[in-house]
Design a protein around this motif. Structure first.
Motif, PDB file in Angstrom:
ATOM      1  N   ILE A 125     -28.062  -5.054 -13.559  1.00 51.50           N
ATOM      2  CA  ILE A 125     -27.216  -4.560 -12.469  1.00 51.50           C
ATOM      3  C   ILE A 125     -25.752  -4.498 -12.892  1.00 51.50           C
ATOM      4  CG2 ILE A 125     -26.402  -5.000 -10.118  1.00 51.50           C
ATOM      5  CD1 ILE A 125     -29.024  -6.354  -9.509  1.00 51.50           C
ATOM      6  N   ILE A 126     -25.115  -3.350 -12.617  1.00 53.72           N
ATOM      7  CA  ILE A 126     -23.667  -3.195 -12.759  1.00 53.72           C
ATOM      8  C   ILE A 126     -23.052  -3.409 -11.383  1.00 53.72           C
ATOM      9  CG2 ILE A 126     -21.783  -1.665 -13.435  1.00 53.72           C
ATOM     10  CD1 ILE A 126     -23.946   0.010 -14.960  1.00 53.72           C
ATOM     11  N   VAL A 127     -22.040  -4.245 -11.304  1.00 49.63           N
ATOM     12  CA  VAL A 127     -21.359  -4.541 -10.048  1.00 49.63           C
ATOM     13  C   VAL A 127     -19.971  -3.893 -10.067  1.00 49.63           C
ATOM     14  CG1 VAL A 127     -20.364  -6.374  -8.627  1.00 49.63           C
ATOM     15  CG2 VAL A 127     -22.612  -6.692  -9.693  1.00 49.63           C
ATOM     16  N   TRP A 128     -19.673  -3.103  -9.034  1.00 52.81           N
ATOM     17  CA  TRP A 128     -18.392  -2.397  -8.919  1.00 52.81           C
ATOM     18  C   TRP A 128     -17.620  -3.021  -7.759  1.00 52.81           C
ATOM     19  CZ3 TRP A 128     -17.264   2.867 -11.039  1.00 52.81           C
ATOM     20  CH2 TRP A 128     -16.075   3.415 -10.551  1.00 52.81           C
ATOM     21  N   ALA A 129     -16.489  -3.680  -8.065  1.00 52.34           N
ATOM     22  CA  ALA A 129     -15.739  -4.387  -7.019  1.00 52.34           C
ATOM     23  C   ALA A 129     -14.309  -4.638  -7.493  1.00 52.34           C
ATOM     24  CB  ALA A 129     -16.422  -5.705  -6.675  1.00 52.34           C
ATOM     25  N   HIS A 130     -13.516  -5.283  -6.651  1.00 51.97           N
ATOM     26  CA  HIS A 130     -12.137  -5.646  -6.965  1.00 51.97           C
ATOM     27  C   HIS A 130     -12.110  -6.886  -7.848  1.00 51.97           C
ATOM     28  CE1 HIS A 130      -7.897  -6.692  -6.398  1.00 51.97           C
ATOM     29  NE2 HIS A 130      -7.711  -5.557  -5.757  1.00 51.97           N
ATOM     30  N   ASN A 131     -11.072  -6.977  -8.690  1.00 51.70           N
ATOM     31  CA  ASN A 131     -10.870  -8.202  -9.473  1.00 51.70           C
ATOM     32  C   ASN A 131     -10.940  -9.456  -8.618  1.00 51.70           C
ATOM     33  OD1 ASN A 131     -10.445  -6.885 -11.923  1.00 51.70           O
ATOM     34  ND2 ASN A 131      -8.225  -7.151 -11.927  1.00 51.70           N
ATOM     35  N   ALA A 132     -10.341  -9.373  -7.437  1.00 52.45           N
ATOM     36  CA  ALA A 132     -10.246 -10.547  -6.564  1.00 52.45           C
ATOM     37  C   ALA A 132     -11.595 -11.030  -6.079  1.00 52.45           C
ATOM     38  CB  ALA A 132      -9.350 -10.240  -5.362  1.00 52.45           C
ATOM     39  N   HIS A 133     -12.618 -10.188  -6.165  1.00 53.72           N
ATOM     40  CA  HIS A 133     -13.964 -10.605  -5.766  1.00 53.72           C
ATOM     41  C   HIS A 133     -14.779 -11.116  -6.952  1.00 53.72           C
ATOM     42  CE1 HIS A 133     -13.429  -9.238  -1.733  1.00 53.72           C
ATOM     43  NE2 HIS A 133     -13.280  -7.981  -2.074  1.00 53.72           N
TER      44      HIS A 133
END
Length: 421
Positions: free
Chosen positions: A282-290
């Motif tokens: 799985i590739i996860v796409w999110a903000h650095n802060a998460h």
């Protein structure tokens, strides 16, 4: 005998200390400079160092400093293609609607004429209306379904915002709860406090209605007496419970509303990995802060709104087995401008601080990758703080090598242009 050994022990300690490489020197000697972030580039040879760093990880998290960082989105798109085509990652999970991007995506007819509008309407518009994500959303994803290796879309955010959720969530839950013969579904309070509120749960600022919804969920859970925690419906109800708890905390001026959300996102991601996609990467796409782990290692580790940082990456990697299976890649930049595509106002990024990570990379280098995981392995116990724009577009002091497994550096940041579909 002991007295004779002491000098040798002392020398060994001194030698070991000298062998520890300084992070600044490590960046100078070990960074991998990258020439292009263009998603059109099919030559993945310069990304192989990132692939080697990722190794056999089942989860790769890709961050961003702000939700409008155009070059970051281009780089992430190129990395998604590389990970999908060369490293066997077949699931792309977004910081977006858990219900819509799982139930909705699963039911979607996988044709370009269906996929494109679904992505536009169910993933946050900060990405789907950004010109730098155009190739990913409206060309690449649908193209993979004509190939032998489709790229499956998913989501892990408990916020309800997608068009599919607005149209289908109420009916989906009503049918499920009635099939379980929940007596509460026959009451007036069920219709008023639960069903009629679902569509506005994320944005409704009526504190009493949020509390009524939470009580309704508690009543449902009491009657449901769920023993099977592996089902999608169970996770969905947990997500809604976390969402309303977060909203109640925010409206009550609490300090844990972000933490509640991040914790549930971590739980949703664990569920995807363990139950829905047990054999997939799985590739996860999110903000650095998460995605960052160990936020406590950031001096004054608070978000811009002032509450303490407890992140999805922190919760997720607390499980040692998951930590070993995960590679977290933060994104960082030197200079430029940022701002979300759906908001007119843009802002300049802070200039790099003196002797910060950004200044250790020559200004002539457009993009670079530094494998912090390698640094940790070669320099165990080295947790020295250094300056870096590691979460947002401003500088913090932290033991960044313990917070990320790697960093993708971008020399110049600029905001997205709006794509009207």
């Amino acid at each position: 005998m002991l007295n004779r050994l002491l000098p040798f022990v002392f020398i060994l300690i001194i030698f070991s200390s000298c062998a520890q490489k300084d992070i600044k020197l490590f960046v100078a000697e070990e960074r991998i400079d990258i020439q292009t972030i263009s998603p059109d580039s099919t030559d993945f040879s310069e990304l192989q160092a990132i692939g080697k760093a990722i190794g056999n990880s089942r989860v790769v998290m890709l961050g961003e400093q702000d939700h409008g960082d155009s070059p970051t989105f281009l780089a992430k798109t190129r990395l998604v293609k590389y990970l999908h085509e060369q490293k066997g990652f077949n699931v792309l999970a977004f910081e977006s609607d858990f219900f819509a991007l799982n139930e909705g995506w699963d039911r979607l007819e996988k044709q370009k004429s269906k996929i494109d509008p679904f992505l536009l309407n169910n993933i946050f518009s900060i990405w789907t209306k950004c010109n730098s994500c155009d190739d990913l959303f409206y060309h690449y994803v649908s193209k993979t379904f004509s190939d032998k290796k489709p790229l499956i879309i998913s989501g892990f955010d408990n916020q309800v915002h997608g068009l599919y959720s607005r149209e289908k969530l109420k009916t989906f839950l009503d049918n499920y709860l009635k099939s379980k013969k929940i007596n509460y579904t026959n009451s007036k309070k069920y219709k008023i406090d639960f069903l009629s509120f679902i569509d506005s749960i994320t944005y409704n600022k009526n504190l009493q209605k949020q509390r009524n919804f939470k009580e309704a969920l508690q009543q449902i859970n009491r009657e449901l007496s769920v023993t099977d925690t592996t089902t999608f419906e169970t996770m969905l109800l947990k997500s809604l419970n976390a969402l309303t708890k977060s909203e109640i905390s925010f409206l009550s001026k609490g300090s844990d509303y972000n933490q509640i959300r991040d914790k549930q996102m971590a739980e949703n991601l664990k569920w995807l990995l363990k139950y829905k996609f047990p054999k997939e990467k799985i590739i996860v796409w999110a903000h650095n802060a998460h995605i960052l782990k160990h936020p406590e290692l950031i001096k004054k580790s608070k978000r811009p709104n002032g509450d303490e940082m407890k992140t999805m990456g922190n919760f997720f990697t607390a499980d040692q087995q998951l930590n070993e299976q995960t590679y977290i890649l933060g994104f960082n930049s030197r200079v430029g401008t940022s701002g979300i595509v759906t908001i007119d106002k843009k802002y300049p990024a802070d200039p790099p601080a003196k002797n910060s990570f950004e200044t250790w990379i020559p200004e002539t280098v457009p993009y670079s990758f530094v494998n912090f995981k390698q640094f940790r392995e070669e320099n165990p116990g080295n947790k020295k703080h250094f300056l870096m724009k590691g979460v947002y577009h401003f500088t913090d002091s932290a033991s960044w090598t313990d917070i990320y497994d790697g960093i993708f550096y971008i020399r110049e940041m600029y905001p997205c242009a709006l794509v009207v579909k």
